[in-house]
Design a protein around this motif. Structure first.
Motif, PDB file in Angstrom:
ATOM      1  N   VAL A  77      17.282   3.213  -2.720  1.00 43.44           N
ATOM      2  CA  VAL A  77      17.970   4.468  -2.467  1.00 43.44           C
ATOM      3  C   VAL A  77      17.167   5.680  -2.933  1.00 43.44           C
ATOM      4  O   VAL A  77      17.123   6.704  -2.230  1.00 43.44           O
ATOM      5  N   VAL A  78      16.530   5.601  -4.088  1.00 45.48           N
ATOM      6  CA  VAL A  78      15.864   6.798  -4.611  1.00 45.48           C
ATOM      7  C   VAL A  78      14.797   7.321  -3.644  1.00 45.48           C
ATOM      8  O   VAL A  78      14.883   8.468  -3.189  1.00 45.48           O
ATOM      9  N   PRO A  79      13.795   6.523  -3.267  1.00 48.11           N
ATOM     10  CA  PRO A  79      12.790   7.093  -2.363  1.00 48.11           C
ATOM     11  C   PRO A  79      13.297   7.333  -0.950  1.00 48.11           C
ATOM     12  O   PRO A  79      12.926   8.322  -0.310  1.00 48.11           O
ATOM     13  N   ALA A  80      14.155   6.445  -0.439  1.00 43.56           N
ATOM     14  CA  ALA A  80      14.624   6.607   0.940  1.00 43.56           C
ATOM     15  C   ALA A  80      15.507   7.840   1.082  1.00 43.56           C
ATOM     16  O   ALA A  80      15.387   8.603   2.051  1.00 43.56           O
ATOM     17  N   LEU A  81      16.412   8.047   0.136  1.00 43.69           N
ATOM     18  CA  LEU A  81      17.295   9.205   0.218  1.00 43.69           C
ATOM     19  C   LEU A  81      16.531  10.493  -0.077  1.00 43.69           C
ATOM     20  O   LEU A  81      16.764  11.523   0.576  1.00 43.69           O
ATOM     21  N   ALA A  82      15.618  10.458  -1.034  1.00 41.58           N
ATOM     22  CA  ALA A  82      14.821  11.654  -1.330  1.00 41.58           C
ATOM     23  C   ALA A  82      13.973  12.055  -0.125  1.00 41.58           C
ATOM     24  O   ALA A  82      13.850  13.246   0.186  1.00 41.58           O
ATOM     25  N   ALA A  83      13.401  11.079   0.582  1.00 42.14           N
ATOM     26  CA  ALA A  83      12.629  11.389   1.783  1.00 42.14           C
ATOM     27  C   ALA A  83      13.515  12.016   2.847  1.00 42.14           C
ATOM     28  O   ALA A  83      13.103  12.949   3.556  1.00 42.14           O
ATOM     29  N   ASN A  84      14.738  11.531   2.954  1.00 43.84           N
ATOM     30  CA  ASN A  84      15.673  12.056   3.934  1.00 43.84           C
ATOM     31  C   ASN A  84      16.042  13.503   3.609  1.00 43.84           C
ATOM     32  O   ASN A  84      16.084  14.372   4.491  1.00 43.84           O
ATOM     33  N   ILE A  85      16.299  13.774   2.337  1.00 49.74           N
ATOM     34  CA  ILE A  85      16.743  15.100   1.922  1.00 49.74           C
ATOM     35  C   ILE A  85      15.598  16.108   1.925  1.00 49.74           C
ATOM     36  O   ILE A  85      15.712  17.204   2.488  1.00 49.74           O
ATOM     37  N   VAL A  86      14.487  15.750   1.295  1.00 54.08           N
ATOM     38  CA  VAL A  86      13.413  16.713   1.064  1.00 54.08           C
ATOM     39  C   VAL A  86      12.458  16.825   2.245  1.00 54.08           C
ATOM     40  O   VAL A  86      12.047  17.929   2.632  1.00 54.08           O
TER      41      VAL A  86
ATOM     42  N   MET B 273       0.835  -1.174   0.000  1.00 51.26           N
ATOM     43  CA  MET B 273       0.000   0.000   0.000  1.00 51.26           C
ATOM     44  C   MET B 273       0.886   1.246   0.000  1.00 51.26           C
ATOM     45  O   MET B 273       1.800   1.371   0.790  1.00 51.26           O
ATOM     46  N   THR B 274       0.594   2.161  -0.916  1.00 48.54           N
ATOM     47  CA  THR B 274       1.419   3.354  -1.067  1.00 48.54           C
ATOM     48  C   THR B 274       1.421   4.180   0.208  1.00 48.54           C
ATOM     49  O   THR B 274       0.410   4.292   0.895  1.00 48.54           O
ATOM     50  N   LEU B 275       2.559   4.798   0.505  1.00 46.97           N
ATOM     51  CA  LEU B 275       2.694   5.645   1.685  1.00 46.97           C
ATOM     52  C   LEU B 275       2.390   7.082   1.288  1.00 46.97           C
ATOM     53  O   LEU B 275       3.206   7.749   0.655  1.00 46.97           O
TER      54      LEU B 275
ATOM     55  N   GLU C 236       8.881  10.471 -10.201  1.00 47.21           N
ATOM     56  CA  GLU C 236       7.489  10.020 -10.252  1.00 47.21           C
ATOM     57  C   GLU C 236       7.375   8.497 -10.345  1.00 47.21           C
ATOM     58  O   GLU C 236       6.467   7.885  -9.784  1.00 47.21           O
ATOM     59  N   GLY C 237       8.297   7.865 -11.033  1.00 51.00           N
ATOM     60  CA  GLY C 237       8.225   6.421 -11.226  1.00 51.00           C
ATOM     61  C   GLY C 237       8.466   5.610  -9.969  1.00 51.00           C
ATOM     62  O   GLY C 237       8.328   4.380  -9.994  1.00 51.00           O
ATOM     63  N   TYR C 238       8.821   6.270  -8.861  1.00 50.58           N
ATOM     64  CA  TYR C 238       9.111   5.552  -7.612  1.00 50.58           C
ATOM     65  C   TYR C 238       7.968   5.644  -6.607  1.00 50.58           C
ATOM     66  O   TYR C 238       8.115   5.239  -5.460  1.00 50.58           O
ATOM     67  N   ARG C 239       6.821   6.103  -7.043  1.00 51.02           N
ATOM     68  CA  ARG C 239       5.685   6.322  -6.144  1.00 51.02           C
ATOM     69  C   ARG C 239       5.287   5.043  -5.408  1.00 51.02           C
ATOM     70  O   ARG C 239       4.937   5.079  -4.233  1.00 51.02           O
ATOM     71  N   ASP C 240       5.305   3.913  -6.064  1.00 50.87           N
ATOM     72  CA  ASP C 240       4.818   2.666  -5.464  1.00 50.87           C
ATOM     73  C   ASP C 240       5.938   1.716  -5.071  1.00 50.87           C
ATOM     74  O   ASP C 240       5.713   0.519  -4.918  1.00 50.87           O
TER      75      ASP C 240
ATOM     76  N   ASN D  74       4.062  11.230  -0.800  1.00 48.30           N
ATOM     77  CA  ASN D  74       3.565  11.610  -2.118  1.00 48.30           C
ATOM     78  C   ASN D  74       4.231  12.862  -2.670  1.00 48.30           C
ATOM     79  O   ASN D  74       4.410  12.995  -3.883  1.00 48.30           O
ATOM     80  N   ALA D  75       4.607  13.791  -1.805  1.00 46.50           N
ATOM     81  CA  ALA D  75       5.207  15.039  -2.282  1.00 46.50           C
ATOM     82  C   ALA D  75       6.531  14.805  -3.004  1.00 46.50           C
ATOM     83  O   ALA D  75       6.966  15.646  -3.785  1.00 46.50           O
ATOM     84  N   LEU D  76       7.140  13.675  -2.755  1.00 47.72           N
ATOM     85  CA  LEU D  76       8.437  13.385  -3.395  1.00 47.72           C
ATOM     86  C   LEU D  76       8.290  12.981  -4.847  1.00 47.72           C
ATOM     87  O   LEU D  76       9.168  13.247  -5.671  1.00 47.72           O
ATOM     88  N   PHE D  77       7.211  12.297  -5.150  1.00 49.68           N
ATOM     89  CA  PHE D  77       7.155  11.540  -6.401  1.00 49.68           C
ATOM     90  C   PHE D  77       6.563  12.357  -7.532  1.00 49.68           C
ATOM     91  O   PHE D  77       5.456  12.092  -8.031  1.00 49.68           O
ATOM     92  N   VAL D  78       7.325  13.369  -7.927  1.00 52.17           N
ATOM     93  CA  VAL D  78       6.975  14.215  -9.053  1.00 52.17           C
ATOM     94  C   VAL D  78       8.212  14.323  -9.939  1.00 52.17           C
ATOM     95  O   VAL D  78       9.336  14.046  -9.514  1.00 52.17           O
ATOM     96  N   GLY D  79       8.013  14.734 -11.173  1.00 54.29           N
ATOM     97  CA  GLY D  79       9.137  14.912 -12.088  1.00 54.29           C
ATOM     98  C   GLY D  79       9.948  13.647 -12.248  1.00 54.29           C
ATOM     99  O   GLY D  79       9.388  12.560 -12.471  1.00 54.29           O
TER     100      GLY D  79
END
Length: 265
Positions: A74-83, A1-3, A15-19, A7-12
């Motif tokens: 790495v993509v979603p975990a690091l983006a969540a950490n940074i943003v 189930m998507t978190l 976007e392909g890492y949403r799920d 959601n604010a991360l998965f743009v541009g």
């Protein structure tokens, strides 16, 4: 189930890492992350993936498998950490891997986000820069790199280069984005520019170089993004060189004529 908290991360470009990171409620079959440290379990995943190639080579199979897995991680975990200034529970013993029929990782189930709990619980904010990447680097990447190297014979530096390539991609893509805490991007950038981390040599140090275009490139072309270490894709005959390969052309000799990954000049 998507978190939805992410959601604010998965743009541009993200976007392909949403799920790709899902909660513990996701019903799909999965493998406990810690079980990948069992050579039998990890070899089973790699063998499934190897069957998708006509002429698999164990080191290249492990490297390509790792590139996919590290991307999902790495993509979603690091983006969540940074943003978002969120430290996600992505230690290897805190996740489950959702593989596809060919053994590739398609999503990670975060076991720390249990059914019935609000998803913001289990997400940590305001970690000190010195430890904000521990779960990602020390508790997931490091043990999995060691396990992959042991079962396949691929050099650890090849696998760390795969991870560093993705880490650098996220740092570049999040540069200039609004940040919740403001310290995440600088901390992530320091990982890539520090020769040592936690008192030991840093395997993520400078994984990417930007070199001037030469030859027939138009004047004023931007520098070319080049990995420091080859990912070994060319060991499999039907695989082309990746876009950031440090090799100028595909070597004519196969693995038998190659002692290992090469560095760019």
């Amino acid at each position: 189930m998507t978190l939805s908290a992410l959601n604010a991360l998965f743009v541009g470009p993200l976007e392909g890492y949403r799920d790709r990171l899902v909660s513990a409620e996701d019903p799909r079959p999965s493998v406990r992350g810690a079980d990948l440290l069992d050579p039998r379990v990890l070899t089973e995943q790699l063998d499934r993936f190897a069957r998708t190639f006509a002429a698999p080579e164990p080191r290249a199979v492990a490297s390509i498998w790792a590139k996919q897995h590290f991307s999902i991680l790495v993509v979603p975990a690091l983006a969540a950490n940074i943003v978002l200034d969120l430290v996600l529970p992505v230690a290897l013993d805190a996740v489950e891997i959702i593989p596809d029929a060919g053994g590739l990782t398609r999503a990670l189930k975060l076991r720390g986000l249990a059914p019935g709990r609000h998803e913001s619980e289990g997400l940590t904010r305001d970690r000190a820069p010195a430890d904000r990447f521990d779960a990602l680097i020390d508790a997931h990447l490091a043990p999995l790199v060691d396990a992959l190297a042991a079962v396949s014979g691929v050099a650890p530096r090849v696998l760390w280069s795969n991870a560093g390539n993705i880490f650098e991609f996220v740092v570049r893509r999040t540069e200039g984005l609004p940040q919740e805490g403001g310290a995440g991007h600088a901390a992530a950038a320091r990982v890539l520019t520090s020769r040592r981390r936690s008192g030991a040599p840093n395997p993520l140090f400078e994984p990417i170089r930007y070199v001037p275009e030469v030859g027939d490139a138009p004047e004023g072309s931007p520098p070319r993004r080049v990995r420091k270490v080859c990912c070994l894709r060319y060991f499999i005959p039907d695989q082309s060189l990746c876009g950031a390969c440090p090799l100028p052309a595909r070597p004519e000799a196969g693995p038998a004529g190659t002692s290992g990954p090469r560095r760019s000049a």
